[in-house]
Design a protein around this motif. Structure first.
Motif, PDB file in Angstrom:
ATOM      1  N   UNK A  47      56.458 -38.054  79.517  1.00 49.32           N
ATOM      2  CA  UNK A  47      57.201 -38.162  78.515  1.00 49.32           C
ATOM      3  C   UNK A  47      56.798 -36.845  77.678  1.00 49.32           C
ATOM      4  N   UNK A  48      55.589 -36.408  77.545  1.00 49.86           N
ATOM      5  CA  UNK A  48      55.141 -35.147  76.676  1.00 49.86           C
ATOM      6  C   UNK A  48      56.059 -33.840  77.545  1.00 49.86           C
ATOM      7  N   UNK A  49      56.170 -33.766  78.717  1.00 42.63           N
ATOM      8  CA  UNK A  49      56.765 -32.606  79.466  1.00 42.63           C
ATOM      9  C   UNK A  49      58.319 -32.602  79.449  1.00 42.63           C
ATOM     10  N   UNK A  50      58.852 -33.823  78.930  1.00 45.18           N
ATOM     11  CA  UNK A  50      60.265 -33.755  78.391  1.00 45.18           C
ATOM     12  C   UNK A  50      61.154 -33.948  79.885  1.00 45.18           C
ATOM     13  N   UNK A  51      62.440 -33.596  79.626  1.00 43.32           N
ATOM     14  CA  UNK A  51      63.499 -34.035  80.602  1.00 43.32           C
ATOM     15  C   UNK A  51      63.149 -33.567  82.141  1.00 43.32           C
ATOM     16  N   UNK A  52      62.533 -32.385  82.356  1.00 45.32           N
ATOM     17  CA  UNK A  52      62.082 -31.813  83.537  1.00 45.32           C
ATOM     18  C   UNK A  52      61.330 -32.971  84.555  1.00 45.32           C
ATOM     19  N   UNK A  53      60.752 -33.946  83.711  1.00 46.30           N
ATOM     20  CA  UNK A  53      59.643 -34.785  84.531  1.00 46.30           C
ATOM     21  C   UNK A  53      60.363 -36.206  84.646  1.00 46.30           C
ATOM     22  N   UNK A  54      61.740 -36.306  84.335  1.00 50.25           N
ATOM     23  CA  UNK A  54      62.377 -37.475  84.298  1.00 50.25           C
ATOM     24  C   UNK A  54      62.132 -38.344  85.456  1.00 50.25           C
ATOM     25  N   UNK A  55      62.051 -37.572  86.556  1.00 53.22           N
ATOM     26  CA  UNK A  55      61.990 -38.131  88.053  1.00 53.22           C
ATOM     27  C   UNK A  55      60.568 -38.739  88.234  1.00 53.22           C
ATOM     28  N   UNK A  56      59.479 -37.874  87.707  1.00 62.71           N
ATOM     29  CA  UNK A  56      58.166 -38.283  87.441  1.00 62.71           C
ATOM     30  C   UNK A  56      57.953 -39.505  86.923  1.00 62.71           C
ATOM     31  N   UNK A  57      58.509 -39.654  85.639  1.00 60.84           N
ATOM     32  CA  UNK A  57      58.403 -40.619  84.756  1.00 60.84           C
ATOM     33  C   UNK A  57      58.950 -42.067  85.531  1.00 60.84           C
ATOM     34  N   UNK A  58      60.165 -41.873  86.140  1.00 64.73           N
ATOM     35  CA  UNK A  58      60.677 -43.245  86.890  1.00 64.73           C
ATOM     36  C   UNK A  58      60.026 -43.400  88.215  1.00 64.73           C
ATOM     37  N   UNK A  59      59.133 -42.614  88.797  1.00 63.05           N
ATOM     38  CA  UNK A  59      58.193 -43.158  90.052  1.00 63.05           C
ATOM     39  C   UNK A  59      56.878 -43.712  89.447  1.00 63.05           C
ATOM     40  N   UNK A  60      56.515 -43.161  88.161  1.00 68.16           N
ATOM     41  CA  UNK A  60      55.422 -43.862  87.427  1.00 68.16           C
ATOM     42  C   UNK A  60      55.637 -45.342  86.928  1.00 68.16           C
ATOM     43  N   UNK A  61      56.713 -45.411  86.547  1.00 61.48           N
ATOM     44  CA  UNK A  61      57.324 -46.736  86.184  1.00 61.48           C
ATOM     45  C   UNK A  61      57.091 -47.558  87.278  1.00 61.48           C
ATOM     46  N   UNK A  62      57.869 -47.282  88.586  1.00 58.19           N
ATOM     47  CA  UNK A  62      57.789 -48.142  89.471  1.00 58.19           C
ATOM     48  C   UNK A  62      56.544 -48.203  90.337  1.00 58.19           C
ATOM     49  N   UNK A  63      55.549 -47.526  89.977  1.00 59.02           N
ATOM     50  CA  UNK A  63      53.927 -47.508  90.311  1.00 59.02           C
ATOM     51  C   UNK A  63      53.193 -48.802  89.407  1.00 59.02           C
ATOM     52  N   UNK A  64      53.748 -48.693  88.409  1.00 57.27           N
ATOM     53  CA  UNK A  64      53.147 -49.646  87.527  1.00 57.27           C
ATOM     54  C   UNK A  64      53.687 -50.943  87.871  1.00 57.27           C
ATOM     55  N   UNK A  65      55.011 -51.207  88.006  1.00 55.32           N
ATOM     56  CA  UNK A  65      55.565 -52.365  88.791  1.00 55.32           C
ATOM     57  C   UNK A  65      54.845 -53.041  90.169  1.00 55.32           C
ATOM     58  N   UNK A  66      54.639 -51.939  90.982  1.00 47.96           N
ATOM     59  CA  UNK A  66      53.939 -52.315  92.165  1.00 47.96           C
ATOM     60  C   UNK A  66      52.558 -52.570  91.928  1.00 47.96           C
ATOM     61  N   UNK A  67      51.831 -52.048  91.192  1.00 43.93           N
ATOM     62  CA  UNK A  67      50.473 -52.577  90.553  1.00 43.93           C
ATOM     63  C   UNK A  67      50.232 -53.828  89.994  1.00 43.93           C
ATOM     64  N   UNK A  68      51.485 -54.114  89.393  1.00 48.72           N
ATOM     65  CA  UNK A  68      51.446 -55.673  88.856  1.00 48.72           C
ATOM     66  C   UNK A  68      51.583 -56.527  89.970  1.00 48.72           C
ATOM     67  N   UNK A  69      52.564 -56.331  90.913  1.00 47.67           N
ATOM     68  CA  UNK A  69      52.732 -56.942  92.028  1.00 47.67           C
ATOM     69  C   UNK A  69      51.630 -57.433  92.935  1.00 47.67           C
ATOM     70  N   UNK A  70      51.026 -56.140  93.230  1.00 43.83           N
ATOM     71  CA  UNK A  70      49.719 -56.255  94.066  1.00 43.83           C
ATOM     72  C   UNK A  70      48.690 -57.049  93.509  1.00 43.83           C
ATOM     73  N   UNK A  71      48.432 -56.945  92.185  1.00 42.06           N
ATOM     74  CA  UNK A  71      47.579 -57.656  91.575  1.00 42.06           C
ATOM     75  C   UNK A  71      47.908 -59.398  91.389  1.00 42.06           C
ATOM     76  N   UNK A  72      49.100 -59.460  91.447  1.00 37.84           N
ATOM     77  CA  UNK A  72      49.547 -61.108  91.795  1.00 37.84           C
ATOM     78  C   UNK A  72      49.155 -61.507  93.115  1.00 37.84           C
ATOM     79  N   UNK A  73      49.428 -60.576  93.992  1.00 33.42           N
ATOM     80  CA  UNK A  73      49.284 -60.855  95.578  1.00 33.42           C
ATOM     81  C   UNK A  73      47.946 -61.202  95.736  1.00 33.42           C
TER      82      UNK A  73
END
Length: 202
Positions: A47-73
């Motif tokens: 978010x601090x690095x702006x528009x250029x890092x939008x793809x990175x932000x999306x992947x990071x968000x997916x990783x958070x979803x992954x970590x929550x699913x992993x914790x439940x499993x």
């Protein structure tokens, strides 16, 4: 390990192995929480690095979803292990009682004729407990296979984070560092789970 034996030493070894597996599961739950924190940190950096890092932000968000699913499993695996520990301990107790009653019958002690029906019921209970243990062990192996597949997704996401970090402009070096941290954490989870699968197969 799927077969719990009627020998006390074997049962004690099986119980120790189940407890060790439980420790590995707790370790993965702790590590999956780390993935969540690292992914959150990655989102803030993106978010601090702006528009250029939008793809990175999306992947990071997916990783958070992954970590929550992993914790439940992994919590589900922990519940299965708890059941195995309980049943293995019950089997040990039932085996001791059975051995005591067999000795009573063998030595013709007082009440030996009354022990025979109790012994038959005890053997039936042990058979039922053994079936439960085998069933839970099978469920545990299936669930672990699913979690390993889930981790392959996490590995793909961590590699995507490294690729997206390249496009971070001035923040590229920071994003790469965060991406490497994510990859290391996911790899640690994967290697722990593979070791766990080996322990289950023994």
């Amino acid at each position: 390990m799927g077969e719990i034996k009627d020998d006390t030493a074997d049962q004690a070894a099986d119980l120790r192995r189940v407890v060790m597996v439980n420790e590995d599961i707790k370790k993965v739950i702790r590590i999956s929480s780390e993935v969540n924190l690292v992914a959150l940190n990655a989102m803030l950096v993106a978010k601090r690095s702006g528009e250029k890092s939008r793809g990175f932000a999306v992947v990071s968000s997916e990783l958070r979803v992954f970590s929550r699913k992993l914790e439940v499993a992994m919590t589900g695996l922990g519940a299965l292990i708890f059941g195995l520990v309980r049943d293995a301990a019950a089997m040990q107790k039932q085996s001791r009682e059975r051995r005591h009653w067999l000795n009573t019958v063998a030595h013709g002690g007082p009440g030996a004729d009354l022990v025979a029906p109790m012994l038959a019921r005890k053997e039936e209970t042990m058979g039922s407990t053994g079936q439960e243990i085998r069933s839970d062990w099978h469920k545990l192996q299936i669930q672990l296979g699913r979690v390993l597949q889930m981790c392959e997704t996490g590995g793909a996401l961590s590699r995507s984070a490294k690729i997206e970090a390249v496009y971070g402009g001035d923040m590229s070096a920071t994003l790469k560092q965060v991406a490497n941290q994510i990859e290391e954490t996911v790899n640690e989870i994967f290697s722990t789970l593979k070791l766990l699968r080996t322990q289950l197969a023994e």
